[in-house]
Design a protein around this motif. Structure first.
Motif, PDB file in Angstrom:
ATOM      1  N   LEU A 164      -0.171  25.300 -14.509  1.00 14.32           N
ATOM      2  CA  LEU A 164      -0.692  24.295 -13.591  1.00 14.32           C
ATOM      3  C   LEU A 164      -0.213  24.616 -12.182  1.00 14.32           C
ATOM      4  N   LEU A 165      -1.172  24.771 -11.263  1.00 12.68           N
ATOM      5  CA  LEU A 165      -0.863  25.035  -9.868  1.00 12.68           C
ATOM      6  C   LEU A 165      -1.189  23.788  -9.053  1.00 12.68           C
ATOM      7  N   VAL A 166      -0.262  23.368  -8.208  1.00 13.91           N
ATOM      8  CA  VAL A 166      -0.474  22.227  -7.324  1.00 13.91           C
ATOM      9  C   VAL A 166      -0.176  22.672  -5.893  1.00 13.91           C
ATOM     10  N   ILE A 177       6.467  28.180  -0.057  1.00  8.96           N
ATOM     11  CA  ILE A 177       5.364  28.800   0.678  1.00  8.96           C
ATOM     12  C   ILE A 177       4.660  29.844  -0.173  1.00  8.96           C
ATOM     13  N   TYR A 178       5.217  30.109  -1.345  1.00 11.12           N
ATOM     14  CA  TYR A 178       4.628  31.087  -2.265  1.00 11.12           C
ATOM     15  C   TYR A 178       4.075  30.369  -3.496  1.00 11.12           C
ATOM     16  N   PRO A 179       2.949  30.843  -4.049  1.00 12.41           N
ATOM     17  CA  PRO A 179       2.376  30.203  -5.237  1.00 12.41           C
ATOM     18  C   PRO A 179       3.341  30.257  -6.425  1.00 12.41           C
ATOM     19  N   LYS A 180       3.619  29.073  -6.964  1.00 15.13           N
ATOM     20  CA  LYS A 180       4.444  28.966  -8.156  1.00 15.13           C
ATOM     21  C   LYS A 180       3.839  27.916  -9.070  1.00 15.13           C
ATOM     22  N   PRO A 181       3.860  28.145 -10.385  1.00 13.04           N
ATOM     23  CA  PRO A 181       3.327  27.113 -11.282  1.00 13.04           C
ATOM     24  C   PRO A 181       4.223  25.880 -11.285  1.00 13.04           C
ATOM     25  N   PHE A 182       3.583  24.724 -11.229  1.00  9.63           N
ATOM     26  CA  PHE A 182       4.335  23.474 -11.323  1.00  9.63           C
ATOM     27  C   PHE A 182       4.715  23.201 -12.767  1.00  9.63           C
ATOM     28  N   LYS A 188      -5.143  30.773 -15.998  1.00 11.19           N
ATOM     29  CA  LYS A 188      -4.654  31.532 -17.144  1.00 11.19           C
ATOM     30  C   LYS A 188      -3.164  31.817 -16.990  1.00 11.19           C
ATOM     31  N   GLN A 189      -2.419  31.538 -18.051  1.00 16.10           N
ATOM     32  CA  GLN A 189      -0.962  31.643 -17.975  1.00 16.10           C
ATOM     33  C   GLN A 189      -0.520  33.055 -17.589  1.00 16.10           C
ATOM     34  N   ASN A 190       0.381  33.088 -16.583  1.00 14.10           N
ATOM     35  CA  ASN A 190       0.979  34.328 -16.080  1.00 14.10           C
ATOM     36  C   ASN A 190      -0.013  35.239 -15.356  1.00 14.10           C
ATOM     37  N   ALA A 191      -1.210  34.734 -15.077  1.00 12.83           N
ATOM     38  CA  ALA A 191      -2.206  35.543 -14.357  1.00 12.83           C
ATOM     39  C   ALA A 191      -1.842  35.599 -12.877  1.00 12.83           C
ATOM     40  N   PRO A 192      -2.235  36.647 -12.172  1.00 17.67           N
ATOM     41  CA  PRO A 192      -1.929  36.749 -10.741  1.00 17.67           C
ATOM     42  C   PRO A 192      -2.718  35.724  -9.936  1.00 17.67           C
ATOM     43  N   PHE A 193      -2.134  35.257  -8.853  1.00 15.96           N
ATOM     44  CA  PHE A 193      -2.798  34.270  -8.006  1.00 15.96           C
ATOM     45  C   PHE A 193      -3.879  34.902  -7.132  1.00 15.96           C
ATOM     46  N   SER A 194      -3.855  36.212  -7.030  1.00 13.88           N
ATOM     47  CA  SER A 194      -4.781  36.885  -6.122  1.00 13.88           C
ATOM     48  C   SER A 194      -6.225  36.781  -6.574  1.00 13.88           C
ATOM     49  N   ASN A 195      -6.462  36.440  -7.847  1.00 10.92           N
ATOM     50  CA  ASN A 195      -7.828  36.337  -8.359  1.00 10.92           C
ATOM     51  C   ASN A 195      -7.975  35.048  -9.152  1.00 10.92           C
ATOM     52  N   LEU A 196      -7.779  33.933  -8.457  1.00  8.61           N
ATOM     53  CA  LEU A 196      -7.818  32.634  -9.118  1.00  8.61           C
ATOM     54  C   LEU A 196      -9.182  32.358  -9.737  1.00  8.61           C
ATOM     55  N   GLU A 197     -10.260  32.782  -9.074  1.00  4.86           N
ATOM     56  CA  GLU A 197     -11.603  32.495  -9.585  1.00  4.86           C
ATOM     57  C   GLU A 197     -11.812  33.053 -10.986  1.00  4.86           C
ATOM     58  N   LYS A 198     -11.304  34.241 -11.228  1.00  5.49           N
ATOM     59  CA  LYS A 198     -11.498  34.879 -12.532  1.00  5.49           C
ATOM     60  C   LYS A 198     -10.667  34.202 -13.608  1.00  5.49           C
ATOM     61  N   ASN A 199      -9.539  33.617 -13.223  1.00  5.37           N
ATOM     62  CA  ASN A 199      -8.593  33.088 -14.203  1.00  5.37           C
ATOM     63  C   ASN A 199      -8.536  31.564 -14.250  1.00  5.37           C
ATOM     64  N   ILE A 200      -9.430  30.901 -13.544  1.00  8.39           N
ATOM     65  CA  ILE A 200      -9.425  29.447 -13.500  1.00  8.39           C
ATOM     66  C   ILE A 200      -9.758  28.872 -14.875  1.00  8.39           C
ATOM     67  N   ARG A 201      -9.134  27.748 -15.221  1.00 10.54           N
ATOM     68  CA  ARG A 201      -9.342  27.140 -16.525  1.00 10.54           C
ATOM     69  C   ARG A 201      -9.611  25.641 -16.429  1.00 10.54           C
TER      70      ARG A 201
END
Length: 487
Positions: free
Chosen positions: A382-384, A406-411, A445-458
């Motif tokens: 979960l990203l917030v 300032i860096y993407p981290k899962p909540f 998607k768990q542990n997926a890179p943030f650089s391609n959120l569109e491909k890994n969105i759930r």
């Protein structure tokens, strides 16, 4: 995500959903039409208003705010349906709310209810576009089509609109004419185009007739094939002159993407695919006053409707005069990501019980819930994210010692089982900037890179906007209250 705005990601997902004809849509519509009244003062011969058995009423301002709250990525809204929009006295407030939220507004009117006061109120409210219905330039024929109207009065009201816009030194609304082609006026199109081109307006839209409610089954090619080239040449000549922009329905119809990126909401709250399907007794996917839109947007009925476009035109869409369905014969793209994968159900995230206006030093609590009913699913993070007034994006963490990054981290490294508290501050620090804060939440998607959120969105991208101010804002608070809660 770091290279694209979240709004851009939402729009890209809408496009990909249409391109793949997926029956789930992860994104939220950015354009909708809302019927603000199904009451009309005219009895136009081609209008289905008397055939649709729905209670005649006007949309309330609270109902309108509720609808807006369901569409966090909205950029444009049409405030019209089968009735006359100016029959609703709250339309000026509705336009103002949208204008202050940077949402483009438009509606189609018969212009019979125009006067200087109403026109100036529309201009002051910030209306973006207005279209006046004129189907003939022959007064007798016009009045036989728009029964109850007066041609000379409508033309004078149109000129008053143009004069008021000039007097206000306003660039908006852009003024257009909407002409419905039917057997009564099909031979008159060249005269209509020539007449409209003498007026100081911006656009002319010539549409076809939705034949769902009429005995006519108009075939333009049969009715005026000999004049068609003349009409097209005249449209092209005027368009090239730059004086007037003409859109002619018979030429270069756009592919219909509405089932994947838009909805029509009747005055009674029923959700249908578009305004050409205004009769909710024929098709309705749910009621936005009774259900959360996210639950409607991907319910089984909507999924079945989208799936049908892979092989045939749904019966309700066959009379459509506005769009093309040529893509039925095109090859679908490969299923390379979840947005193309119809074997997965999607999660629906929703901010709940969140205020929209806060003051510095006031306590703030932000909650999130998953309103979907999914029993099997892949592992997700979960990203917030929070977008500050200066545009900078911070990410919420589950670390009390460092709640923002300032860096993407899962909540959270899993789905929400019930309501989840994201933020709970006893008071908003006075170091916070005044202005708008956008909150976003999404599964990926768990542990997926943030650089391609569109491909890994759930999941959908949940969004909620709040206003934080150092001072009490009575007027502005009314604009925000109940209009930004993401449901």
């Amino acid at each position: 995500m770091q290279n694209k705005s979240i709004e851009t990601i939402n729009n890209d997902l809408l496009n990909k959903s249409f391109q793949s004809r997926s029956f789930n849509v992860l994104a939220s519509p950015n354009f909708i039409k809302v019927e603000v009244s199904n009451i009309c003062n005219l009895h136009c011969i081609m209008c289905p208003i008397d055939d649709i058995e729905a209670p005649k009423r006007k949309l309330t301002l609270d109902e309108f705010k509720h609808i807006l709250s369901q569409f966090p990525f909205l950029t444009k809204i049409g405030l019209y349906g089968i009735g006359e929009p100016l029959n609703n006295p709250r339309i000026y407030e509705m336009i103002k709310i949208c204008h202050d939220r940077n949402i483009e507004t438009e509606f189609v009117s018969n212009a019979t209810l125009f006067n200087e006061t109403r026109i100036n109120k529309l201009i002051e409210a910030g209306l973006s576009n207005i279209y006046i219905s004129i189907d003939s330039v022959n007064p007798q024929k016009y009045e036989s089509i728009r029964v109850g109207s007066n041609f000379e009065k409508v033309i004078q009201n149109l000129k008053t609109l143009i004069d008021c816009k000039k007097a206000a030194n306003s660039k908006t609304p852009l003024i257009g004419i909407s002409t419905v082609t039917m057997s009564e006026n099909v031979k008159e199109l060249i005269d209509i185009i020539n007449f409209i081109s003498t007026l100081e307006i911006d656009r002319l839209i010539i549409t076809g007739l939705n034949t769902t409610y009429t005995e006519q089954n108009i075939s333009i090619k049969q009715d005026f094939n000999q004049d068609l080239n003349k009409v097209l040449q005249l449209c092209k000549k005027i368009n090239q002159s730059g004086k007037l922009k003409i859109k002619f329905f018979h030429e270069n119809k756009a592919a219909c993407s509405l089932p994947w990126n838009s909805v029509f909401i009747t005055v009674n709250g029923d959700v249908t695919p578009c305004m050409n399907c205004a009769d909710s007794s024929i098709i309705s996917f749910g009621n936005i006053f009774q259900q959360n839109f996210l639950e409607i947007w991907n319910n089984q009925q909507y999924q079945n409707f989208r799936t049908s476009f892979r092989s045939q035109i749904p019966t309700v869409c066959k009379p459509c005069p506005d769009y093309s369905f040529d893509y039925l014969n095109s090859e679908l793209p490969a299923k390379t990501s979840l947005v193309y994968d119809n074997t997965h159900n999607i999660s629906c995230l929703n901010f709940t019980e969140v205020k929209t206006v806060y003051q510095i030093n006031e306590p703030i609590t932000i909650d999130l819930e998953d309103i979907s009913q999914i029993t099997s699913y892949s592992q997700v993070d979960l990203l917030v994210a929070i977008q500050r007034p200066d545009g900078r994006i911070l990410y919420l963490t589950n670390d009390n010692s460092e709640p923002f990054s300032i860096y993407p981290k899962p909540f959270k490294k899993s789905r929400i089982k019930s309501k989840l508290r994201l933020l709970n501050l006893p008071k908003i620090p006075d170091t916070f900037q005044s202005g708008e804060y956008n909150f976003y939440a999404v599964y990926y998607k768990q542990n997926a890179p943030f650089s391609n959120l569109e491909k890994n969105i759930r999941s959908n991208i949940a969004k909620h906007t709040i206003l934080i101010s150092k001072d009490r804002l009575e007027g502005e608070a009314n604009i925000y209250e109940n209009t930004n809660r993401t449901n």
